[in-house]
Design an enzyme around this catalytic site. Structure first.
Site, mmCIF file in Angstrom:
data_model
loop_
_atom_site.group_PDB
_atom_site.id
_atom_site.type_symbol
_atom_site.label_atom_id
_atom_site.label_comp_id
_atom_site.label_asym_id
_atom_site.label_seq_id
_atom_site.Cartn_x
_atom_site.Cartn_y
_atom_site.Cartn_z
ATOM 1 C CB VAL A 22 23.506 7.497 -40.613
ATOM 2 C CG1 VAL A 22 22.227 7.041 -41.306
ATOM 3 C CG2 VAL A 22 23.166 8.441 -39.485
ATOM 4 C CB ILE A 29 24.662 2.053 -37.394
ATOM 5 C CG1 ILE A 29 25.809 2.641 -36.579
ATOM 6 C CG2 ILE A 29 23.687 1.321 -36.485
ATOM 7 C CD1 ILE A 29 25.383 3.759 -35.668
ATOM 8 C CD GLU A 83 20.000 1.998 -39.892
ATOM 9 O OE1 GLU A 83 21.218 2.021 -39.636
ATOM 10 O OE2 GLU A 83 19.558 2.178 -41.039
ATOM 11 C CG ASP A 93 1.862 -39.460 -35.593
ATOM 12 O OD1 ASP A 93 2.563 -39.987 -34.712
ATOM 13 O OD2 ASP A 93 1.042 -38.569 -35.378
ATOM 14 C CG ASP A 128 -3.157 -37.371 -35.075
ATOM 15 O OD1 ASP A 128 -2.853 -37.857 -33.963
ATOM 16 O OD2 ASP A 128 -3.409 -38.066 -36.070
ATOM 17 C CG ASP A 142 -0.070 -37.281 -30.479
ATOM 18 O OD1 ASP A 142 0.441 -38.261 -29.900
ATOM 19 O OD2 ASP A 142 -0.780 -37.387 -31.489
ATOM 20 C CG ASN A 154 27.617 -1.244 -43.406
ATOM 21 O OD1 ASN A 154 27.223 -0.761 -44.461
ATOM 22 N ND2 ASN A 154 26.811 -1.629 -42.445
ATOM 23 C CD GLU A 165 28.888 1.982 -47.143
ATOM 24 O OE1 GLU A 165 28.445 2.427 -46.060
ATOM 25 O OE2 GLU A 165 28.198 1.263 -47.904
ATOM 26 C CG ASN A 210 22.878 3.419 -45.365
ATOM 27 O OD1 ASN A 210 23.129 2.243 -45.164
ATOM 28 N ND2 ASN A 210 22.025 4.103 -44.649
ATOM 29 C CB THR A 230 24.316 -0.417 -52.464
ATOM 30 O OG1 THR A 230 24.766 0.279 -51.317
ATOM 31 C CG2 THR A 230 24.796 0.246 -53.710
ATOM 32 C CG ASP A 231 23.475 -0.865 -47.318
ATOM 33 O OD1 ASP A 231 24.253 -1.231 -48.212
ATOM 34 O OD2 ASP A 231 23.848 -0.477 -46.207
#
Ligand code: ADP
Ligand code: MG
Length: 884
Positions: free
Chosen positions: A279, A282, A284, A326, A631, A635, A697, A700, A725, A728-729
């Site tokens: 967990v 990953i 995610e 332009d 404009d 165009d 990660n 870890e 997780n 800090t993440d």
């Protein structure tokens, strides 16, 4: 009775409005309340609950929840509840991130919503199309999307494209008179303008007869489904990368579990540790953080007056290698002032600045007499063949309408001509200006019922159509030598950076049928206007900055080659020896011819919007990432084809805005540059937190794997892993997304759009730091764990703290591509705060007694901290010296 069957007066009466004055504020309020906003209700809101629940749909999170449930049943209440709480908090965090992203996207959509020009309380104002109410008098021009269903009261050669309603893509010619026939389909109601359809030519005015769902489009809209959300290329790349990372994380955690079990750890313990690790490892949340980073960047862009319509543009902006801009309005102020006049073969000079009406006419330093031949007529024609109006607001004159037209009104006013008396001159027909024709005409009838045609436009277009010219002694045949004289005059003005406009006329016979005049030929040339449109002051510096950043600026204009050259030189766009190509030359060239020279070209002059597509293609085939501004309606194809289509917030038409991915609120070139800086920065920030998250990660997983291989106990317990997780993440990674750019973002070349996420050394940085973080965490554990049951909690606390500290120090490393020492760590205040709050949470987990049993921690002393700080700073400091 249907609206199309009524004549305009009846419509006005029924809706209690007059075309001349529009609605009153009170009426608007009342109708707004009665009928609601002018919006199609097609989109369904995603329920908040669904967004919240979505956070838990991840497979590994479900496994973790199941595992905790088992832990709970087996009596490990504390662990079970702790894990549950952490997972819940994590879910909330994901929910808030997603909410924030959704909200800022919704805000964005609102900002780029179309505006309508309506008459209220006797004045033309611009309002969001959603605020239009029944009875509003609306003005529409070519390029506009019609804001509501209208009964037209005026049509100047107006054509619309109604394929959205009828499936018919051929334009429909509109008129403003009542149609008596009964039971007509929408496509035959040619005096109506329908919501959502496009004006492709001409202009018109109409009264709103239906808004929102009470429109023809509304009836169809109820059948349509909501819009789908698009994913940006980067998000897609990350989603793919995510799959690989999930796979890698699963294999590695499986390895941890297998080795652990082999070394004699209880299966259940290893299982919970493995799932927690999976967990944590990953990423995610990565796609969500990327979306947040993109949308936060988008908000910063809004503050710099750039509205991003497509999130993917943010990424592409950082890759831009050429900006095709332009000239008029983007590089220049679009504030035209007539400086010079050419009439009777003489050059007159006009004093005064801007739209101020103070100024005089001079011939060789002598004030010009009021009866100077043909001057009065020329200025009168300029006022008649004109769509702008001059308005005095707060003591200052302003132009309502085309600045080119406005300049002619000011010039006339300086000579003392003020009001065109509408009962004296009547417009019989108008052939509108467009950038391809480069001219416009009006057929006028004076009070004696005499009719004449006035045509004004680019001199090269008008001159071949002029068989006569007006001299002091009246009308004369235009001979080749006379043409040459005029051409010299044009060149002279253009060389002085003046925009040139020629004006010509043609008396029409009494019985003259107006349609023949549409040919705009056999004209009598009257004179030339030379007008100044000053370059925007800040543009020169922006062009130079772009050049340093490896981005080339190219000027594109419908103006005369010499005018374009003079302004380009002034802005430093055209280097010495740089090439100027004109529309005529472009016509002769194939795309492959163009490719050969285009890298040397800096200015395209006298081009029509159709040429822009060719220019974009040639750049793209030469490997450029091209931004293109525009404009007008014509165009749109080039804007769509370009990598970054840019439209003008003020002068742009709805069609170009819809085709574009970026809108400049202030029409200013400098804003493009700012957006590019921001685009580069956002991409770098995304790289920063990917780097941070993945290195964390890797660390870890490795510390667990190493420990298992060395037959050690678990250096981190599941709750600790989940805590790392979460804490800090979470915030620090987000704060990286808000980081300032490095000083040299605009000193590097543009990013290669094909480069991978891990290019430019990012992969090495992740792996090297990750391994070191794993190693030092393990070392801290081995130095403190003595093999006894007691010292296990102690060792785990030290390892946990070392891992957290290593990440919190490493996060500063991630701010620079070069070295941690290259940047001031206190510059990003969000990051400092995020790290501080993580630190406080860490101290709480270690020192607050009630939390100790939950997080398997114990008190740490000064000596422990010294060990922890030395070890945890190693990964960052060591690599700070290698600069790799
Ligand atoms: P750009 O937008 O690059 O300045 P345009 O297509 O607007 O180029 O204009 C091209 C030329 O058409 C101008 O140089 C001028 O001679 C002529 N022109 C521009 N605006 C008008 C106008 N309102 N009426 C008549 N002629 C115009
Ligand atoms: Mg223009």
């Amino acid at each position: 009775m249907n609206w199309y069957q009524l004549d305009a007066e009846t419509v006005e009466q029924k809706l209690h409005v007059t075309t001349g004055a529009g609605l009153k504020a009170k009426q608007v309020d009342k109708r707004r309340k009665e009928f609601g906003a002018n919006k199609l209700l097609t989109e369904k809101e995603v329920s908040r609950w669904l967004i919240f629940l979505k956070q838990f749909q991840d497979f590994m999170v479900l496994v973790l929840l199941a595992a905790t449930l088992i832990a709970g049943v087996l009596g490990e209440y504390v662990d079970a509840i702790a894990i549950m709480v952490i997972v819940l908090v994590n879910g909330f965090l994901g929910y808030f991130q997603e909410q924030k992203a959704e909200k800022s996207l919704a805000k964005l959509k609102e900002m780029s919503a179309p505006v309508a020009s309506v008459m209220r309380e006797g004045e033309w104002v611009k309002i969001p199309s959603g605020d239009v109410v029944v009875g509003d008098v609306v003005r529409i021009n070519s390029g506009d999307r019609i804001p509501a269903d209208l009964r037209l009261t005026k049509s100047n050669s107006m054509e619309t494209e109604e394929s959205a309603l009828t499936g018919e893509s051929l334009p429909v010619m509109k008129h403003a008179s009542a149609i008596r026939k009964d039971g007509l389909d929408a496509q035959d109601q040619v005096n109506m303008g329908f919501m959502g359809t496009l004006v492709t030519r001409g202009s018109g005015v109409g009264i709103v007869v239906g808004t929102g769902m009470n429109t023809v489009m509304g009836q169809i809209a109820s059948l349509m489904t909501g819009t789908t959300k698009t994913i940006t290329p980067l998000e897609r790349k990350l989603a793919e990368l995510g799959k690989i990372l999930i796979f890698a994380a699963l294999i590695l955690t499986a390895l941890v579990v297998v080795v652990g079990v082999y070394q004699g750890h209880p299966i259940y313990n290893m299982f919970l540790a493995g799932v927690s690790l999976a967990v944590a490892a990953i990423p995610e949340g990565l796609p969500a953080i990327v979306t947040v980073a993109l949308s936060l960047g988008v908000q910063r862009m809004i503050r710099k007056k750039a509205i991003v319509r497509k999130l993917s543009a943010v990424e592409t902006l950082g890759c831009a290698s050429v900006i095709c801009s332009d000239k008029t309005g983007t590089l220049t102020e679009n504030q035209m002032t007539v400086k010079e006049l050419y009439v009777n073969g003489k050059h007159l000079y006009v004093t005064g600045n801007g739209y101020s009406v103070q100024g005089d006419y001079f011939l060789n330093d002598k004030k010009v007499d009021r009866d100077f031949p043909n001057l009065n007529s020329m200025l009168l024609y300029g006022m008649l063949c004109n769509n702008a109006s001059l308005q005095l607001r707060k003591g200052k004159y302003n132009i309502d309408g085309d600045p080119t037209d406005g300049a002619l009104l000011v010039a006339a006013r300086k000579f003392g001509l003020s009001h065109v008396l509408h009962d004296q001159y009547k417009v019989v027909k108008e052939i509108p200006f467009d950038s391809t024709r480069k001219r416009m005409s009006m057929i006028i009838e004076d009070e004696n019922k005499m009719r004449f045609l006035i045509t004004k436009g680019a001199p090269e277009v008008l001159l071949p159509r002029s068989d006569f010219y007006l001299s002091e002694d009246g009308r004369k045949m235009m001979r080749t030598t006379d043409k040459q004289t005029v051409e010299n005059a044009i060149n002279g003005m253009a060389q002085n950076a003046l925009r040139t406009i020629a004006i010509a006329m043609k008396p029409l016979p009494d019985d003259g049928d107006a349609d023949a005049a549409v040919l705009e030929n056999e004209l009598t040339f009257v004179g030339l206007y030379g007008m100044m449109d000053p370059p925007r002051k800040e543009v020169k510096a922006a062009v130079n900055e772009c050049r340093e950043a490896g981005i080339k600026t190219v000027m594109i204009t419908g103006d005369h080659e010499k005018t374009a050259r003079a302004i380009a030189e002034n802005l430093n766009i055209l280097p010495a020896g740089g090439m100027v190509l004109n529309g005529y030359q472009l016509n002769q060239m194939s795309i492959s011819d163009l490719r050969e020279v285009i890298d040397d070209v800096s200015v395209f002059a006298r081009v029509t919007p159709e040429h822009k597509l060719k220019i974009v293609k040639a750049y793209q085939e030469n490997g450029h990432v091209a931004a293109m501004t525009g404009d007008g309606v014509n165009d749109a194809p080039a804007i769509k084809a370009s990598d970054i289509g840019i439209s003008m917030g003020r002068t742009g038409t709805d069609v170009t805005k819809e085709a574009s991915s970026l809108i400049l609120m202030d029409d200013n070139f400098t804003t493009i540059k700012d957006a590019i800086i921001e685009g580069r920065n956002i991409y770098e920030n995304i790289r920063k937190f990917i780097r941070y998250l993945l290195a964390s990660n890797v660390g870890e997983i490795l510390v667990m794997l190493f420990a298992m291989l060395l037959a050690l106990p678990l250096p981190l317990v599941p709750v600790q892993i989940l805590w790392v997780n979460l804490v800090t993440d979470g915030l620090p990674a987000m704060a990286l997304g808000l980081d300032q750019s490095e000083d040299d973002v605009m000193k590097r070349g543009p990013r290669n759009p094909r480069e991978g996420i891990f290019s430019r050394g990012l992969g090495f940085k992740i792996v090297s730091r990750g391994i070191l973080i794993g190693v030092i965490t393990l070392a801290s554990f081995m130095l403190t764990y003595q093999g006894t049951e007691e010292s296990l909690v102690y060792g785990q606390t030290v390892a946990f703290t070392t891992l957290v500290m290593a990440q919190l120090i490493h996060v500063f490393d991630c701010r620079s591509e070069k070295s941690v020492f290259a940047r001031n760590p206190f510059q990003n205040i969000y990051l400092v705060l995020a790290v501080l709050s993580s630190l406080i949470l860490l101290l709480g987990v270690i020192y607050w007694e009630p939390l100790q049993p939950i997080f398997h921690t114990t008190f740490l002393g000064i000596r422990d901290w010294m060990l922890i700080l030395v070890l945890s700073s190693l990964p960052t400091v060591l690599f700070g010296f290698t600069k790799k």
